[in-house]
Write a protein that holds these residues in place. Structure first.
Motif, PDB file in Angstrom:
ATOM      1  N   ALA A  27       7.641  13.009 -12.715  1.00  0.00           N
ATOM      2  CA  ALA A  27       9.050  13.160 -12.321  1.00  0.00           C
ATOM      3  C   ALA A  27       9.872  11.988 -12.857  1.00  0.00           C
ATOM      4  N   ARG A  28       9.308  10.821 -12.734  1.00  0.00           N
ATOM      5  CA  ARG A  28       9.975   9.607 -13.220  1.00  0.00           C
ATOM      6  C   ARG A  28      10.215   9.686 -14.722  1.00  0.00           C
ATOM      7  N   ASP A  29       9.190  10.115 -15.466  1.00  0.00           N
ATOM      8  CA  ASP A  29       9.333  10.238 -16.926  1.00  0.00           C
ATOM      9  C   ASP A  29      10.436  11.240 -17.274  1.00  0.00           C
ATOM     10  N   TYR A  30      10.441  12.389 -16.582  1.00  0.00           N
ATOM     11  CA  TYR A  30      11.468  13.405 -16.846  1.00  0.00           C
ATOM     12  C   TYR A  30      12.864  12.854 -16.567  1.00  0.00           C
ATOM     13  N   ILE A  31      13.005  12.170 -15.460  1.00  0.00           N
ATOM     14  CA  ILE A  31      14.324  11.638 -15.083  1.00  0.00           C
ATOM     15  C   ILE A  31      14.779  10.587 -16.090  1.00  0.00           C
TER      16      ILE A  31
ATOM     17  N   ASN B 133      10.884   3.972  -0.930  1.00  0.00           N
ATOM     18  CA  ASN B 133      10.152   3.421  -2.076  1.00  0.00           C
ATOM     19  C   ASN B 133       9.970   4.463  -3.166  1.00  0.00           C
ATOM     20  N   THR B 134       9.617   5.689  -2.765  1.00  0.00           N
ATOM     21  CA  THR B 134       9.352   6.735  -3.754  1.00  0.00           C
ATOM     22  C   THR B 134      10.599   7.012  -4.582  1.00  0.00           C
ATOM     23  N   VAL B 135      11.730   7.202  -3.902  1.00  0.00           N
ATOM     24  CA  VAL B 135      12.968   7.540  -4.619  1.00  0.00           C
ATOM     25  C   VAL B 135      13.375   6.388  -5.528  1.00  0.00           C
ATOM     26  N   ARG B 136      13.248   5.193  -5.053  1.00  0.00           N
ATOM     27  CA  ARG B 136      13.626   4.043  -5.884  1.00  0.00           C
ATOM     28  C   ARG B 136      12.730   3.956  -7.119  1.00  0.00           C
ATOM     29  N   TRP B 137      11.438   4.180  -6.925  1.00  0.00           N
ATOM     30  CA  TRP B 137      10.512   4.058  -8.056  1.00  0.00           C
ATOM     31  C   TRP B 137      10.720   5.197  -9.056  1.00  0.00           C
TER      32      TRP B 137
ATOM     33  N   ALA C 113       0.819  -1.224   0.000  1.00  0.00           N
ATOM     34  CA  ALA C 113       0.000   0.000   0.000  1.00  0.00           C
ATOM     35  C   ALA C 113       0.852   1.274   0.000  1.00  0.00           C
ATOM     36  N   TYR C 114       1.782   1.348  -0.948  1.00  0.00           N
ATOM     37  CA  TYR C 114       2.529   2.593  -1.162  1.00  0.00           C
ATOM     38  C   TYR C 114       1.682   3.520  -2.040  1.00  0.00           C
ATOM     39  N   LEU C 115       1.943   4.802  -1.927  1.00  0.00           N
ATOM     40  CA  LEU C 115       1.177   5.757  -2.735  1.00  0.00           C
ATOM     41  C   LEU C 115       1.967   6.291  -3.929  1.00  0.00           C
ATOM     42  N   ALA C 116       3.306   6.218  -3.906  1.00  0.00           N
ATOM     43  CA  ALA C 116       4.105   6.823  -4.981  1.00  0.00           C
ATOM     44  C   ALA C 116       3.753   6.242  -6.348  1.00  0.00           C
ATOM     45  N   GLN C 117       3.595   4.932  -6.411  1.00  0.00           N
ATOM     46  CA  GLN C 117       3.371   4.277  -7.704  1.00  0.00           C
ATOM     47  C   GLN C 117       2.036   4.662  -8.344  1.00  0.00           C
ATOM     48  N   VAL C 118       1.146   5.289  -7.566  1.00  0.00           N
ATOM     49  CA  VAL C 118      -0.147   5.686  -8.140  1.00  0.00           C
ATOM     50  C   VAL C 118      -0.300   7.207  -8.141  1.00  0.00           C
TER      51      VAL C 118
ATOM     52  N   ASP D 237       8.843  -4.544  -4.701  1.00  0.00           N
ATOM     53  CA  ASP D 237       9.024  -3.148  -4.277  1.00  0.00           C
ATOM     54  C   ASP D 237       9.051  -3.057  -2.742  1.00  0.00           C
ATOM     55  N   GLY D 238       8.174  -3.828  -2.113  1.00  0.00           N
ATOM     56  CA  GLY D 238       8.152  -3.838  -0.649  1.00  0.00           C
ATOM     57  C   GLY D 238       9.451  -4.378  -0.082  1.00  0.00           C
ATOM     58  N   ARG D 239       9.949  -5.432  -0.689  1.00  0.00           N
ATOM     59  CA  ARG D 239      11.182  -6.052  -0.200  1.00  0.00           C
ATOM     60  C   ARG D 239      12.387  -5.133  -0.379  1.00  0.00           C
ATOM     61  N   LYS D 240      12.443  -4.425  -1.501  1.00  0.00           N
ATOM     62  CA  LYS D 240      13.609  -3.561  -1.778  1.00  0.00           C
ATOM     63  C   LYS D 240      13.741  -2.465  -0.722  1.00  0.00           C
TER      64      LYS D 240
END
Ligand SMILES: NC(=O)c1ccc[n+]([C@@H]2O[C@H](COP(=O)([O-])OP(=O)(O)OC[C@H]3O[C@@H](n4cnc5c(N)ncnc54)[C@H](O)[C@@H]3O)[C@@H](O)[C@H]2O)c1
Length: 349
Positions: free
Chosen positions: A134-138, A195-199, A122-127, A322-325
């Motif tokens: 930001a991910r697309d730009y990077i 999680n957010t930074v990794r994603w 139940a992370y929020l970054a991925q949604v 993602d949770g494990r990482k």
């Protein structure tokens, strides 16, 4: 599989209230059963949603009218309950952190894989559409090569938090306990930023050095932590986390920061971007709001996307991996702090 994903709620405490509202708001999901060993926390939700309740998790797992469970219990129960649910053929959406140790996380991931159910965290970054932009730009190279990251989780948690969270919905001390929570501010809150930074960046951590302690709170878990991360691409990250910081985080200091050779992004609200090379028609070397379209990551969107993935037989937006990482970085940081030296990833479980 019906057009709606029917959820059994395992653990009806503080956050389950919000997630039930999110399930209710999502067009493709419904609250179908409520479970908690404490009958007193079932009453208000049962009245509101008008669905059956139980104090026995097995009754949810054996109910053919339940497609998926949402697990919102103390951290040490995430994996054991998720494993039971998967063995009963229920899809699993587990609150963060996925588990308190990597062995449990691996068993949960493997059980879901072997039983053919989907596992989401139940992370929020991925949604979140801002994080996706930001991910697309990077990934398109707008920030150049990534060289640094800064993550903070700074709060001044009130004394009563340790006996029942912010809302005091459930009188409980699990948040104080290393065995039950797995740790303090790092695993409880900063897990989101990891999680957010990794994603968003795709960066993976290769080494962690952490110092942590319990300096200002009468609890077992850490209330102050600083850490340095080395990423596999050479970038260097810093973490500052504390739950006993008067004033918490000033509004200008919130959100992970990502630094590249051509700019930086602050994943705050709103997200901000600075670019040394601006697009035609705008000035270089200036800050601007990072514009995006689409939903902000909230609980209804998190549920909608999880349900959509399950109903279509696809992987959820935030997976067990993602949770494990994120958990692996946390475990490495705690080990590093205990030993007083850097710890290399990947870890032996
Ligand atoms: N509170 C928040 O703002 C928040 C936000 C995001 C995520 N979370 C996460 O949600 C999870 C739950 O946190 P919370 O704040 O709601 O805690 P909480 O203590 O308010 O609620 C936990 C609930 O789990 C129940 N429970 C205990 N043992 C159980 C068992 N064997 N089976 C089923 N239920 C059991 C408790 O009775 C309690 O009602 C944690 O993983 C936490 O990190 C919390």
């Amino acid at each position: 599989m019906p057009a709606e994903l029917r959820f059994g709620i395992i653990g009806c405490g503080e956050i389950a209230v919000q997630t039930c509202a999110g399930i209710s708001a999502a067009p493709n999901a419904t609250v179908a059963m409520l479970m908690d060993p404490r009958p007193e926390v079932l009453a208000d939700l049962a009245e509101f949603y008008g669905v059956p309740t139980t104090t026995q998790a097995e009754e949810v797992f054996s109910n053919p009218d339940i497609d998926a469970v949402y697990i919102a219990t103390p951290h040490d129960l995430h994996a054991p309950l998720g494993i039971q649910a998967a063995r009963a053929g229920k899809h699993v959406l587990v609150e963060k952190p996925i588990a308190t140790n990597l062995k449990d996380a691996d068993t949960l991931i493997e059980t879901c894989r072997a039983t053919g159910v989907k596992l989401g965290v139940a992370y929020l970054a991925q949604v979140d559409a801002g994080a996706a932009q930001a991910r697309d730009y990077i990934h398109a190279g707008l920030l150049g090569d990534l060289i640094a990251v800064r993550m903070t989780a700074l709060a001044h948690k009130p004394d009563y938090y340790w006996q029942g969270g912010y809302t005091r919905r459930v009188a409980t001390t699990w948040r104080q306990s290393k065995a039950r929570a797995g740790g303090g501010i790092l695993i409880m809150n900063l897990v989101h930023d990891l999680n957010t930074v990794r994603w968003v960046t795709g960066l993976e951590v290769q080494r962690v050095y952490a110092e942590y302690d319990t300096l200002a709170t009468p609890v077992e878990v850490e209330d102050t932590l600083g850490a340095v991360l080395r990423y596999t691409n050479g970038a260097i990250g810093v973490i500052q986390a504390g739950s006993a910081m008067p004033g918490g985080a000033h509004k200008d200091a919130r959100g992970p920061r990502i630094y590249g050779t051509k700019g930086q992004i602050i994943l705050g609200d709103p997200p901000l971007i600075y670019r040394t090379e601006a697009p035609e028609g705008s000035a270089p070397n200036t800050w601007s709001e990072l514009r995006y379209s689409g939903p902000k990551g909230d609980r209804a969107e998190m549920i909608r996307r999880f349900a959509e993935a399950v109903l279509n037989g696809q992987e959820p937006p935030a997976t067990g991996e993602d949770g494990r990482k994120a958990l692996e970085i946390i475990v490495a940081a705690y080990r590093s702090g205990e030993m007083g030296r850097p710890v290399e990833l990947p870890l032996e479980t």
